[in-house]
Design a protein around this motif. Structure first.
Motif, PDB file in Angstrom:
ATOM      1  N   THR A  87       0.893  -1.168   0.000  1.00  0.00           N
ATOM      2  CA  THR A  87       0.000   0.000   0.000  1.00  0.00           C
ATOM      3  C   THR A  87       0.926   1.212   0.000  1.00  0.00           C
ATOM      4  O   THR A  87       1.958   1.209   0.681  1.00  0.00           O
ATOM      5  CB  THR A  87      -0.914   0.104   1.240  1.00  0.00           C
ATOM      6  OG1 THR A  87      -0.102   0.273   2.400  1.00  0.00           O
ATOM      7  CG2 THR A  87      -1.820  -1.086   1.404  1.00  0.00           C
ATOM      8  N   PRO A  88       0.600   2.258  -0.754  1.00  0.00           N
ATOM      9  CA  PRO A  88       1.495   3.420  -0.805  1.00  0.00           C
ATOM     10  C   PRO A  88       1.741   4.001   0.575  1.00  0.00           C
ATOM     11  O   PRO A  88       2.883   4.298   0.944  1.00  0.00           O
ATOM     12  CB  PRO A  88       0.760   4.414  -1.701  1.00  0.00           C
ATOM     13  CG  PRO A  88      -0.419   3.736  -2.241  1.00  0.00           C
ATOM     14  CD  PRO A  88      -0.569   2.388  -1.613  1.00  0.00           C
ATOM     15  N   ILE A 118       4.824  -1.653  -8.521  1.00  0.00           N
ATOM     16  CA  ILE A 118       5.027  -1.076  -7.180  1.00  0.00           C
ATOM     17  C   ILE A 118       5.980   0.110  -7.267  1.00  0.00           C
ATOM     18  O   ILE A 118       5.692   1.199  -6.745  1.00  0.00           O
ATOM     19  CB  ILE A 118       5.576  -2.149  -6.199  1.00  0.00           C
ATOM     20  CG1 ILE A 118       4.487  -3.165  -5.889  1.00  0.00           C
ATOM     21  CG2 ILE A 118       6.098  -1.503  -4.905  1.00  0.00           C
ATOM     22  CD1 ILE A 118       4.873  -4.237  -4.899  1.00  0.00           C
ATOM     23  N   GLY A 119       7.118  -0.073  -7.941  1.00  0.00           N
ATOM     24  CA  GLY A 119       8.121   0.999  -8.020  1.00  0.00           C
ATOM     25  C   GLY A 119       7.568   2.267  -8.663  1.00  0.00           C
ATOM     26  O   GLY A 119       7.846   3.380  -8.217  1.00  0.00           O
ATOM     27  N   LYS A 120       6.736   2.081  -9.707  1.00  0.00           N
ATOM     28  CA  LYS A 120       6.186   3.249 -10.410  1.00  0.00           C
ATOM     29  C   LYS A 120       5.278   4.051  -9.497  1.00  0.00           C
ATOM     30  O   LYS A 120       5.143   5.258  -9.636  1.00  0.00           O
ATOM     31  CB  LYS A 120       5.361   2.776 -11.622  1.00  0.00           C
ATOM     32  CG  LYS A 120       6.199   2.406 -12.821  1.00  0.00           C
ATOM     33  CD  LYS A 120       5.295   2.097 -13.993  1.00  0.00           C
ATOM     34  CE  LYS A 120       5.512   0.699 -14.478  1.00  0.00           C
ATOM     35  NZ  LYS A 120       4.704   0.296 -15.596  1.00  0.00           N
ATOM     36  N   ASP A 121       4.625   3.353  -8.574  1.00  0.00           N
ATOM     37  CA  ASP A 121       3.701   4.035  -7.660  1.00  0.00           C
ATOM     38  C   ASP A 121       4.446   4.611  -6.449  1.00  0.00           C
ATOM     39  O   ASP A 121       4.188   5.727  -6.014  1.00  0.00           O
ATOM     40  CB  ASP A 121       2.669   3.007  -7.185  1.00  0.00           C
ATOM     41  CG  ASP A 121       1.482   3.652  -6.504  1.00  0.00           C
ATOM     42  OD1 ASP A 121       0.837   4.493  -7.149  1.00  0.00           O
ATOM     43  OD2 ASP A 121       1.231   3.334  -5.326  1.00  0.00           O
ATOM     44  N   LEU A 122       5.406   3.814  -5.965  1.00  0.00           N
ATOM     45  CA  LEU A 122       6.088   4.178  -4.716  1.00  0.00           C
ATOM     46  C   LEU A 122       7.129   5.289  -4.903  1.00  0.00           C
ATOM     47  O   LEU A 122       7.211   6.217  -4.079  1.00  0.00           O
ATOM     48  CB  LEU A 122       6.767   2.911  -4.160  1.00  0.00           C
ATOM     49  CG  LEU A 122       7.614   3.048  -2.909  1.00  0.00           C
ATOM     50  CD1 LEU A 122       6.744   3.491  -1.726  1.00  0.00           C
ATOM     51  CD2 LEU A 122       8.292   1.717  -2.572  1.00  0.00           C
ATOM     52  N   ALA A 123       7.906   5.198  -5.981  1.00  0.00           N
ATOM     53  CA  ALA A 123       9.044   6.112  -6.127  1.00  0.00           C
ATOM     54  C   ALA A 123       8.634   7.597  -6.114  1.00  0.00           C
ATOM     55  O   ALA A 123       9.254   8.393  -5.392  1.00  0.00           O
ATOM     56  CB  ALA A 123       9.832   5.766  -7.391  1.00  0.00           C
ATOM     57  N   ILE A 157      19.710   5.901  -4.583  1.00  0.00           N
ATOM     58  CA  ILE A 157      18.622   4.944  -4.282  1.00  0.00           C
ATOM     59  C   ILE A 157      18.143   4.349  -5.605  1.00  0.00           C
ATOM     60  O   ILE A 157      17.878   5.076  -6.556  1.00  0.00           O
ATOM     61  CB  ILE A 157      17.412   5.645  -3.606  1.00  0.00           C
ATOM     62  CG1 ILE A 157      17.839   6.404  -2.360  1.00  0.00           C
ATOM     63  CG2 ILE A 157      16.313   4.641  -3.287  1.00  0.00           C
ATOM     64  CD1 ILE A 157      16.754   7.309  -1.778  1.00  0.00           C
ATOM     65  N   PHE A 158      18.026   2.991  -5.641  1.00  0.00           N
ATOM     66  CA  PHE A 158      17.476   2.318  -6.820  1.00  0.00           C
ATOM     67  C   PHE A 158      16.280   1.469  -6.405  1.00  0.00           C
ATOM     68  O   PHE A 158      16.302   0.812  -5.357  1.00  0.00           O
ATOM     69  CB  PHE A 158      18.502   1.347  -7.437  1.00  0.00           C
ATOM     70  CG  PHE A 158      19.640   2.023  -8.171  1.00  0.00           C
ATOM     71  CD1 PHE A 158      19.490   3.277  -8.752  1.00  0.00           C
ATOM     72  CD2 PHE A 158      20.862   1.366  -8.311  1.00  0.00           C
ATOM     73  CE1 PHE A 158      20.543   3.883  -9.438  1.00  0.00           C
ATOM     74  CE2 PHE A 158      21.912   1.961  -8.996  1.00  0.00           C
ATOM     75  CZ  PHE A 158      21.754   3.227  -9.550  1.00  0.00           C
ATOM     76  N   MET A 159      15.251   1.462  -7.240  1.00  0.00           N
ATOM     77  CA  MET A 159      14.198   0.452  -7.105  1.00  0.00           C
ATOM     78  C   MET A 159      13.727   0.051  -8.503  1.00  0.00           C
ATOM     79  O   MET A 159      14.049   0.730  -9.480  1.00  0.00           O
ATOM     80  CB  MET A 159      13.047   0.915  -6.201  1.00  0.00           C
ATOM     81  CG  MET A 159      12.271   2.106  -6.615  1.00  0.00           C
ATOM     82  SD  MET A 159      10.889   2.476  -5.441  1.00  0.00           S
ATOM     83  CE  MET A 159      11.719   2.930  -3.954  1.00  0.00           C
TER      84      MET A 159
END
Ligand code: FAD
Length: 325
Positions: A72-73, A99-104, A92-94
Motif C-alpha cells: 500500500t502506498p 510497485i516501483g512506479k507508484d512508490l518512487a 537509491i534504486f528500485m
C-alpha cells in the motif's frame, strides 16, 4: 569517490523479483567500493537476506510488519522513508515495476528528491553517474545525470545484466521496528486472475498475438508454442479489445512495457502504441501475412505468411529441437 547505494528489494508472490538483482548489479557498477544496502519490507523476509548478499548487498535492512505484507502506498512510503533516513544513501534504486512506479514518486515527494524513472542503463563516466532512459515511446534515448543531492532512479526490468558477486558473501541483517501510523488504506486480500505459465513482465521469451489471431482459440495455439519455449503470452490492444484475451496481457503504451530476449509477434500490425511496449526486446520475430506491415521495420527476423500455418510448424520444430538438445 565511493557511494553508498540503497536498493529496494521487491517481493512478489513470495519470491524476490529478478529486478531486485538487476538493481543490485546496477549498484555494483556505480558504487566504487561503497556500501550497498538492500531494503526488505514485510514479514518473513529474512529468508532472502543471503540471496541479496550473493548479488552484492553488504547489509540488508528489514522492516518486519504484517502491514507491509501487501503493497500500500501509505505503509510503504512510511517504512521506506524510515530506511532512507537510517541509511542516508548517496543513491537509491528500485525496480520500475507496478510497485516501483507508484512508490518512487511518493518517496521522492516526501523527501524532496529528484527522480529519474524507467532507466535502462547506468554507467559511471568519470565521477558522474549517467542514466539512459527511453523517450517518445522508445523512439529515442535520453541520457541524464543528477548534479545535486541524493540520486534516485527506477530501473526497468530485464535491461541490466545480473552479476553474482560471491555465493558465500556474508551479509548483515539489521531489523528495524516499523514506524507506521495513520494508514488510510489496508489491503485485506489480493485476488489475481489466474495466469498460466510465466509472468509477462519478467519473461525472457514472449509469444504475442494480435487481431490476426482471429479469436480466443487462436490464443490457445500461441499458448502451445509458449509452453514449448517456456515463454509468456502477450497481446496487442487490438486483440484485447476484440476480447480474444484479457487486458492483463496487453503490451504497449497503455499496457505493459517488456524487454524479453525474444519477442514473437503473431498477427500484430506494429502500431506505434504497440511498439512502445516491445521495441526494445533483444530479438524480434514477426509473423504477418502482409509484407508491408510496420512490425517488419522493427523485426530482426520476419516471416511473411499465415500464422495459422507458421505457428504450429514452429511449435513442432521447437519441440523436436528442444528434445534433441
Ligand atoms: P491490426 O492493426 O488489425 O493488425 C492485425 C495484423 O494481423 C495485420 O497486420 C494483418 O496483416 C495481420 N494478420 C491478419 N491475419 C493474419 C494471419 N492469418 N496470419 C498472419 N498475419 C495476419 N495497441 C497496443 O497494442 N498496445 C497499446 O498499449 C496501445 N495503446 C494505445 C493507446 C492509444 C491512446 C491509442 C489511440 C491506441 C493504442 N493502441 C495500443 C492501439 C493501436 O493503435 C492499434 O490499434 C493496435 O495495436 C492494433 O492491434 P493489432 O496489431 O493486433 O491489429
Amino acid at each position: 569517490m565511493s557511494k553508498k547505494v540503497l536498493v529496494m528489494a521487491e517481493i512478489r508472490d513470495g519470491n524476490l523479483r529478478n529486478v531486485s538483482f538487476e538493481a543490485l548489479s546496477a549498484a555494483q557498477k556505480i558504487a566504487e567500493g561503497g556500501e550497498i544496502i538492500a531494503a526488505l519490507l514485510g514479514n518473513g523476509t529474512s529468508q532472502f537476506v543471503s540471496s541479496l548478499g550473493q548479488y552484492g548487498a553488504d547489509k540488508v535492512y528489514t522492516v518486519q510488519d504484517e502491514r507491509l505484507n501487501q503493497y500500500t502506498p501509505d505503509a510503504y512510503i512510511q517504512a521506506f522513508t524510515q530506511i532512507v533516513k537510517e541509511a542516508n544513501p548517496d543513491v537509491i534504486f528500485m525496480g520500475h515495476t507496478s510497485i516501483g512506479k507508484d512508490l518512487a514518486p511518493g518517496i521522492a515527494s516526501k523527501l524532496g528528491l529528484g527522480l529519474i524513472s524507467d532507466v535502462t542503463d547506468v554507467v559511471l563516466e568519470g565521477r558522474e553517474i549517467i542514466f539512459t532512459r527511453p523517450i517518445y515511446a522508445g523512439k529515442a534515448f535520453q541520457k541524464k545525470k543528477v548534479s545535486v543531492g541524493t540520486i534516485f532512479a527506477t530501473i526497468r526490468p530485464n535491461n541490466i545484466d545480473v552479476e553474482e558477486v560471491d555465493p558465500q558473501k556474508s551479509v548483515e541483517e539489521i531489523a528495524f521496528p516499523a514506524d507506521i501510523k495513520d494508514l488510510r488504506t489496508i489491503v485485506k486480500e489480493v485476488v489475481r486472475r489466474a495466469v498460466r505459465g510465466v509472468d509477462l513482465s519478467e519473461a525472457k521469451i514472449i509469444v504475442s498475438g494480435g487481431r490476426g489471431v482471429k479469436n480466443a482459440d487462436g490464443f490457445n495455439m500461441l499458448q502451445e508454442l509458449a509452453d514449448v519455449l517456456g515463454a509468456a503470452v502477450g497481446a496487442s490492444r487490438g486483440a484485447c479489445d476484440a476480447e480474444y484475451c484479457d487486458y492483463s496481457m496487453q503490451i504497449g503504451q497503455t499496457g505493459k512495457v517488456v524487454t524479453p530476449d525474444l519477442y514473437i509477434a503473431c498477427g500484430i500490425s506494429g502500431a506505434i502504441q504497440h511498439l512502445a511496449g516491445m521495441s526494445n526486446s533483444k530479438f524480434i520475430v514477426a509473423i504477418n501475412k502482409d509484407p508491408e506491415a510496420p512490425i517488419f521495420q522493427v523485426a530482426d527476423y520476419g516471416i511473411v505468411g499465415d500464422l495459422f500455418e507458421v505457428v504450429p510448424l514452429l511449435t513442432e520444430e521447437f519441440k523436436k529441437a528442444l528434445v534433441t538438445c
